[in-house]
Design a protein around this motif. Structure first.
Motif, short mmCIF file in Angstrom:
data_model
loop_
_atom_site.label_atom_id
_atom_site.label_comp_id
_atom_site.label_asym_id
_atom_site.label_seq_id
_atom_site.Cartn_x
_atom_site.Cartn_y
_atom_site.Cartn_z
N LEU B 46 7.71 7.41 -4.27
CA LEU B 46 6.37 6.82 -4.29
C LEU B 46 6.25 5.59 -3.39
O LEU B 46 5.16 5.04 -3.22
N LEU B 47 7.37 5.15 -2.84
CA LEU B 47 7.35 3.91 -2.05
C LEU B 47 6.38 3.97 -0.86
O LEU B 47 5.67 2.99 -0.61
N PRO B 48 6.32 5.08 -0.11
CA PRO B 48 5.34 5.12 0.99
C PRO B 48 3.91 4.91 0.51
O PRO B 48 3.12 4.23 1.14
N ASP B 49 3.58 5.48 -0.66
CA ASP B 49 2.22 5.31 -1.20
C ASP B 49 1.99 3.86 -1.61
O ASP B 49 0.88 3.33 -1.49
N PHE B 50 3.03 3.22 -2.09
CA PHE B 50 2.93 1.81 -2.45
C PHE B 50 2.69 0.98 -1.18
O PHE B 50 1.85 0.07 -1.16
N ILE B 51 3.38 1.32 -0.12
CA ILE B 51 3.22 0.59 1.15
C ILE B 51 1.79 0.75 1.68
O ILE B 51 1.17 -0.20 2.13
N SER B 52 1.28 1.96 1.58
CA SER B 52 -0.07 2.20 2.13
C SER B 52 -1.16 1.66 1.21
O SER B 52 -2.32 1.63 1.58
N GLY B 53 -0.79 1.25 0.01
CA GLY B 53 -1.76 0.68 -0.92
C GLY B 53 -2.42 1.73 -1.80
O GLY B 53 -3.33 1.42 -2.58
N SER B 54 -1.96 2.97 -1.73
CA SER B 54 -2.55 4.04 -2.55
C SER B 54 -2.25 3.84 -4.03
O SER B 54 -3.00 4.28 -4.88
#
Lengths: 598, 338
Positions: B46-54
């Motif tokens: 889930l880290l990429p989604d956290f980075i993108s703010g999702s």
């Protein structure tokens, strides 16, 4: 520490020059102390005084640092590049929680590189003793034996089969790890002690061992291991299969060596790594090194593994070769996967094949670098089942009178530093046998010392890694002869030298002066100062442990555990009654004959 | 007889599942989980989604603090194990505390792999394994618009998707070192390159990076054997390696990971290794394998817990699952090569 360094049965001799505050001890307890408390020196087969040379380098006395090395290991510039570094595995800076070991070896290289062109060698010489010794082989063991014997007054002649001296150093180690100019200078320095050398003489072929033995008072065979081992599997004789030793030697001799694009090297020692890296330099595009066991059990240095991988070599572990296959020319190797099996704590892990795990790795060249054995030299005395003369590992004597063995010829493949140590000890034994008396001995030199300028913050300096040629592709220029490790700049060497704890310093609390204020304990960076109820000693009388207590009523002493002490000096600085003394203990070699010229 | 003490090193899916299984199977032992990280167990995918703010940060963590209290599990965060004495059954922590154990499950997981060649430039590269790494990315992305991705593991591909969504410019270097957990093949290379290009990613075709130079805080120049590229940040994505270096020379068999048998047992009695740090031989593969993915790790954690309590459950190689590698579907649940 080597066996026989001290004789437990002998009377303790301690001499002291009260004026200078220096004393020399042969007390077994002091040797035991050194073994535990200066573990780097103990781990060095040649017993190099490591803290001493690191401290000299810190003080920018590069020549002194080099000479402290050379006194015992003879080839500091060479060893600073290719030593197997058993010392670093024991360096206290590398213990859990203390960081990384000091880069001991590369400090040695720095001492050699930075010592300046006007460096003068300081070799003591002794009066001629009127005895002659022939040495077969001029590798590290032969050179070391020749050096010591010549220094002690013997008339030494080396017989070397190759065109130039150096043995495996010259013909078994690639130039990118050991430039020949460094090696040649250090060999010349040994030979200048009046040693005669005859090259191109193959003992057992051009000259019989018996004829040599009849012309010299003693003969030492230090001919190394030049018989490549075979795996004993099908297909080893296919075209495109090389033995590692021949491969490395052919390159060293400047022969036109051709290698395929996809190369597989089987073996786990320095030769296997050298073959892999040489293959890349000869144009291979894909090199895989296959080892039977685990990477952590490899006997090569971590630097070697990292640099090999950085150059693109892939290491595949837990593989045992079953057969080499191909039709005329090699096409690949069939392997079993292996698994580690039980081992004793000290020895290397054994592995066993997993039956049913067979698979094939393809290659168009295969290099078998699985070790080598001594070649047979016909001669007298007891021999093994291959007809190779054997000798006692402890006293180097064969069963034939005045015939000795040393180095790899005696023990099988070992490291350069082990060979040098073996050659030197064999020389001591030959001298003792021919003259009927001991000419040198190891002693513990003890003298008063002051608190050094070492600071606790130096312990936090990260290990300074040796600079290398980058980008990696530049290493393959100039036919791959470029020395990969470029060496420390003076400031880098200085920084790295600061990291040494200087374990030769000995801290001690005078319990008669101690007021049990605990200042030292409160300021100690680790559990190195202890409240103890009792002290245990080993069979030599050296401290082997403590019965600690937290009850004041049971405290009989406050002691410094030197095996835990990081020599930061905080205890000395905070002690209100000045009851902590510092002394310096060096394990040094002392000659028992009179020096005649400097 | 004093109460038994079980220690689990790690705080990922395998470790958490092991702890839960020990409790659910009725063990009344003291259970201690040691995590070098200062945050609770999280879901790395889930880290990429956290980075993108999702998604928000709390969504990353899969267990509330209350869970550990309820289960009577001592979760000790930010406590790094630096060594183990197996003969005396003692664990040494970085802050010099020593912890004893009767049973031990090592589940330290993986850490980002940087091939030795690329380690030369490591200081100029960002990785993505933990929430802390993600926060570094978030901070960096505030000041840079272009990113160079090195490697081709699953994280790099999902982060690329997230970064494209954020409007960032992406360059991608893929070569033989890149793919993980699947071995390199020309087919995969071509398919992934084509797929990336179709999404607007500039694929840089080269074999080697020769030099990386930091021009200023937000500009890095990368010289390859075919061209030079300029970028604001570099991400390194070469997969994971078991995080077990602290156990080298401890007596355990350390290859890529900790070698264990099919029951996840190490060489030492009552000591198990599971999840991304364990390496198991499997006859069907004729090779050693290391599991990947949340589900596999959890399954292994459960088996180790049962076996520590006396069962003899075998860890079968995980069934293949479909992974999406840049739009190319790949069947695998393990990796065997570096």
């Amino acid at each position: 520490m080597q066996e026989g360094l001290w004789n437990p049965g002998k009377t303790i001799s301690q001499t002291q020059n009260w004026k200078s505050g220096v004393s020399y001890s042969c007390d077994p307890a002091d040797f035991s102390y050194m073994k535990v408390n200066v573990p780097c020196q103990d781990a060095c087969p040649a017993l190099t005084n490591i803290p001493s040379y690191i401290r000299a380098l810190y003080e920018e006395k590069f020549a002194t640092s080099y000479e402290i090395n050379r006194m015992v290991n003879l080839l500091p510039g060479t060893l600073g590049r290719i030593c197997s570094r058993p010392c670093e595995l024991k360096c206290r800076h590398g213990e859990a929680g203390l960081g990384e070991p000091v880069n001991i070896c590369h400090i040695k290289k720095a001492a050699s590189d930075l010592r300046g062109l006007g460096h003068s060698y300081m070799t003591p010489r002794f009066a001629p003793v009127g005895k002659t010794v022939a040495i077969v082989g001029s590798g590290p063991a032969g050179l070391a034996a020749a050096h010591d014997l010549a220094m002690m007054g013997f008339d030494v002649t080396i017989l070397e089969a190759f065109e130039e001296p150096g043995g495996m150093l010259r013909y078994g180690i690639p130039e990118f790890r050991l430039p020949r100019i460094i090696l040649s200078e250090e060999i010349a320095n040994i030979l200048r002690l009046g040693i005669s050398i005859k090259t191109g003489v193959r003992v057992g072929v051009d000259l019989t061992l018996e004829s040599i033995m009849s012309n010299y008072d003693a003969t030492l065979i230090a001919a190394g291991c030049y018989e490549p081992m075979e795996l004993g599997i099908p297909g080893e004789d296919l075209l495109g299969v090389y033995t590692g030793l021949n491969f490395v030697m052919d390159v060293a001799k400047g022969l036109d060596v051709r290698i395929g694009k996809k190369v597989m090297v089987i073996g786990a020692g320095f030769t296997a790594f050298d073959c892999s890296r040489l293959a890349l330099r000869l144009g291979a595009e894909d090199v895989t090194l296959c080892i039977r066991g685990l990477e952590e059990d490899l006997r090569v240095t971590t630097d070697e593994i990292v640099e090999a991988k950085r150059e693109g070599i892939r290491i595949q572990s837990l593989l045992l070769s079953k057969g080499v296959y191909g039709g005329g020319h090699v096409k690949g190797v069939e392997f079993f996967r292996t698994r580690p099996v039980e081992r004793s704590s000290e020895s290397r892990r054994a592995v066993e094949p997993i039956f049913g795990s067979e698979f094939v790795l393809e290659a168009d060249s295969v290099i078998l670098a699985i070790g080598q054995a001594p070649q047979r030299i016909p001669g007298p005395g007891k021999q093994n089942d291959r007809g190779v003369i054997i000798a006692d590992f402890g006293n180097f004597r064969s069963t034939a009178t005045n015939l000795y063995l040393a180095g790899d010829y005696l023990t099988g493949p070992s490291t350069v530093i082990e060979s040098i140590s073996s050659g030197r000890r064999a020389a001591g034994k030959i001298a003792e046998d021919l003259l009927g008396k001991k000419l040198k001995e190891w002693v513990v030199r003890i003298k008063d010392a002051k608190l050094t300028d070492r600071q606790r913050s130096w312990d936090l300096i990260p290990r300074v890694e040796i600079p290398t040629v980058l980008p990696v592709e530049d290493r393959f220029q100039s036919k791959g002869f470029v020395e990969v490790e470029t060496g420390y700049l003076p400031e880098q060497a200085h920084d790295e030298s600061k990291r040494c704890y200087l374990c030769y310093l000995h801290y001690e609390i005078d319990v008669n002066k101690c007021i049990y204020c605990r200042y030292c304990i409160d300021n100690a960076p680790r559990d190195c100062i202890k409240l103890v109820n009792d002290i245990f000693t080993d069979e030599t009388g050296a401290v082997s442990g403590y019965l600690e207590t937290t009850q004041w009523t049971e405290v009989s002493a406050v002691v410094i555990d030197n095996s835990q002490c990081v020599r930061c000096g905080e205890c000395v600085r905070v002690c209100p009654v000045d009851c902590i003394s510092v002394s310096r203990m060096d394990l040094v070699e002392r000659f028992l004959i009179e020096e005649t010229e400097a | 007889m004093s109460r038994q003490s079980f220690v689990i090193i790690g705080n990922g899916p395998a470790a958490n599942q092991a702890a839960e299984s020990l409790r659910s199977q009725g063990s009344e032992a003291k259970i201690t989980m040691l995590s070098k990280d200062s945050f609770r167990g999280y879901l790395p995918h889930l880290l990429p989604d956290f980075i993108s703010g999702s998604i928000g940060e709390e969504s990353l963590y899969f267990r509330p603090h209350a869970y550990y209290k309820e289960k009577n599990i001592f979760l000790r965060l930010g406590q790094k194990a630096v060594g183990i004495d197996f003969s005396k059954r003692r664990i040494f922590l970085e802050h010099r505390e020593v912890i004893s154990f009767d049973g031990l499950i090592i589940a330290t997981g993986g850490k980002p792999r940087i091939p030795e060649y690329y380690q030369l430039f490591e200081d100029l590269m960002l990785t993505l394994k933990t929430p802390q790494d993600a926060k570094l990315w978030i901070s960096k992305l505030k000041s840079v618009d272009s990113i160079l991705m090195l490697g081709g593991d699953l994280t790099s591909l999902s982060l690329t998707r997230a970064l494209l969504k954020m409007g960032k410019t992406i360059q991608f270097i893929i070569n033989e070192d890149s793919f993980w957990p699947i071995p390199y093949s020309e087919e995969i290379y071509k398919a992934v390159a084509q797929r990336l290009e179709s999404k607007g990613v500039q694929v840089v075709h080269c074999n080697k990076i020769r030099r990386v130079t930091q021009i200023d805080e937000n500009l890095i120049e990368v010289d390859t054997d075919t061209c030079s590229v300029r970028t604001g940040a570099i991400g390194a994505f070469f997969g994971l390696v078991p995080d077990v270096r602290f156990l080298v020379r401890s007596g355990l068999d350390i290859d890529r990971g900790i070698l264990v048998d099919e029951f996840l047992k190490t060489r030492f009695e009552d000591v198990f290794a599971v999840g991304d740090c364990a390496q198991v031989y499997h006859p069907a593969l004729r090779n050693y394998w290391v599991s990947i993915g949340y589900q596999n790790a959890a399954t292994l954690g459960k088996i180790a817990a049962s076996n520590l309590l006396g069962s003899d459950l075998e860890a079968l190689v995980a069934p293949e699952s479909i992974l999406d590698v840049g739009g190319v579907k790949v069947n695998t649940s393990w990796w065997t090569e570096f």
